[in-house]
Design an enzyme around this catalytic site. Structure first.
Site, PDB file in Angstrom:
ATOM      1  N   CYS A 131      -2.854  10.901   3.690  1.00  0.00           N
ATOM      2  CA  CYS A 131      -1.530  10.272   3.760  1.00  0.00           C
ATOM      3  C   CYS A 131      -0.564  10.886   2.755  1.00  0.00           C
ATOM      4  O   CYS A 131       0.632  11.037   3.026  1.00  0.00           O
ATOM      5  CB  CYS A 131      -1.652   8.775   3.546  1.00  0.00           C
ATOM      6  SG  CYS A 131      -2.461   8.307   1.994  1.00  0.00           S
ATOM      7  N   HIS A 270      -2.023   3.821  -0.389  1.00  0.00           N
ATOM      8  CA  HIS A 270      -1.551   4.504   0.811  1.00  0.00           C
ATOM      9  C   HIS A 270      -0.147   5.051   0.588  1.00  0.00           C
ATOM     10  O   HIS A 270       0.736   4.347   0.087  1.00  0.00           O
ATOM     11  CB  HIS A 270      -1.559   3.543   1.995  1.00  0.00           C
ATOM     12  CG  HIS A 270      -1.233   4.181   3.306  1.00  0.00           C
ATOM     13  ND1 HIS A 270      -1.843   5.337   3.753  1.00  0.00           N
ATOM     14  CD2 HIS A 270      -0.351   3.819   4.286  1.00  0.00           C
ATOM     15  CE1 HIS A 270      -1.363   5.652   4.941  1.00  0.00           C
ATOM     16  NE2 HIS A 270      -0.456   4.754   5.283  1.00  0.00           N
ATOM     17  N   ASN A 290       5.069   5.816   8.833  1.00  0.00           N
ATOM     18  CA  ASN A 290       3.646   5.966   8.546  1.00  0.00           C
ATOM     19  C   ASN A 290       3.130   7.242   9.202  1.00  0.00           C
ATOM     20  O   ASN A 290       3.869   7.934   9.916  1.00  0.00           O
ATOM     21  CB  ASN A 290       2.887   4.731   9.055  1.00  0.00           C
ATOM     22  CG  ASN A 290       1.561   4.520   8.344  1.00  0.00           C
ATOM     23  OD1 ASN A 290       1.121   5.357   7.552  1.00  0.00           O
ATOM     24  ND2 ASN A 290       0.908   3.412   8.623  1.00  0.00           N
TER      25      ASN A 290
END
Length: 323
Positions: A131, A270, A290
């Site tokens: 990520c 994250h 995202n």
């Protein structure tokens, strides 16, 4: 992949439900044997029950967002957190800081950098804790566009493969500032077309002839300042941020303004990209991109609570590259 065993006592496994078969078909699930199929179906049904019960709260006006089944439906929360997250302990190094400015007069009530051409399409990190690489490229893609007028998708796989000497650990996690340091020292990052994403650790194959963008450093937003983050998103562009996403409510988010009372402002696991902000139904939100494909959330995006005491730590660690 079978990674755990559930101890089932007195649970009668009924015939496969249509929803389970639909889930497997939609997401191409094939398990090694009937035992794992049954194991995964139990998890799926538990997640489905959680979603249904949560959405009743949404219908009753008790919460501001709803949930939906997605590709993570056959994973426990523990598996989800182990596979999909990607932050490791940060290294401390001197860096410039963006502090909120005192402002007078009316300010922009909403910003969406997608409408200005500064955001590439939603990508998919796969089952790799990369990520941080997607957040890095997202903010650099935006800054490169704002400087040159050209929006180019950059190579996350290069960051996964090549930036380890600067701190990141590939699919095992990393931090955006370390990736910015690598890009600066390396004199650039390739295009995604030249260095396609593979969702796994590999050997470095950087090609200096395919460099599309670089940076000269990075700037941090004053930690915990949602005012500073708002000003940066408004005036600078898409901003790399890190959040606490270790919750089933995040795993199955679908739409609405996400507020998780059990979120931590300091346990951050994250990395995502803040591309705007606004308000909906009286709730201020951050518009966040995202890297779990468009099948997750609201076409790959989530609206996260804004001005609610830094919920989920969205303003705790935020930065952007200098170009």
């Amino acid at each position: 992949m079978k990674v755990a065993v559930l101890f089932l006592c007195g649970v009668a496994l009924a015939a496969a439900s249509p929803s389970w078969e639909h889930f497997k078909g939609k997401y191409g699930r094939q398990y090694v044997d009937a035992e794992e199929d049954s194991y995964r179906r139990v998890i799926f049904e538990q997640n489905q029950k959680y979603i249904e019960e949560f959405n009743k709260k949404y219908e009753n006006g008790e919460v501001t967002f709803n949930l939906a089944m997605n590709k993570f439906g056959d994973m426990t929360l523990e598996e989800f957190n182990a596979v999909m997250k990607g932050n490791i302990p940060r290294r401390s190094a001197p860096v410039s800081v963006f502090y909120p400015k005192k402002e007078t007069g009316p300010q922009a009530t909403e910003v969406d950098w997608r409408t200005k051409g500064a955001v590439t399409p939603v990508k998919d990190q796969g089952q790799c804790g990369s990520c941080w690489a997607f957040s890095t490229t997202g903010s650099l893609e935006g800054q490169h566009f704002l400087k040159t007028g050209s929006l180019i998708s950059l190579a996350e796989q290069q960051l996964v493969d090549c930036s380890r000497p600067y701190g990141p650990q590939g699919c095992n996690g990393g931090w955006m500032n370390d990736a910015f340091d690598y890009i600066k020292a390396n004199n650039g990052i390739d295009t995604e077309a030249a260095y396609p994403y593979e969702a796994r650790d590999g050997s470095c194959r950087f090609d200096s002839n395919s460099v599309a963008a670089t940076c000269s450093g990075h700037t941090n937003i004053a930690s915990g300042s949602e005012t500073g983050l708002q000003q940066a998103v408004r005036d600078i562009g898409p901003i790399s941020v890190t959040i606490d996403a270790a919750h089933s409510s995040f795993q199955f988010y679908s739409s609405g303004v996400y507020y998780e009372p059990s979120c931590s402002p300091s346990y951050l696991d994250h990395a995502v990209l803040a591309v705007g902000y606004g308000s909906e139904g009286g709730q201020d939100f951050w518009l966040v991109k995202n890297s779990w494909a468009t099948s997750w959330g609201d076409a790959g995006y989530i609206k996260m609570s804004r001005n609610r005491n830094n919920n989920c730590g969205i303003a705790t660690v935020a930065s952007y590259p200098l170009v």
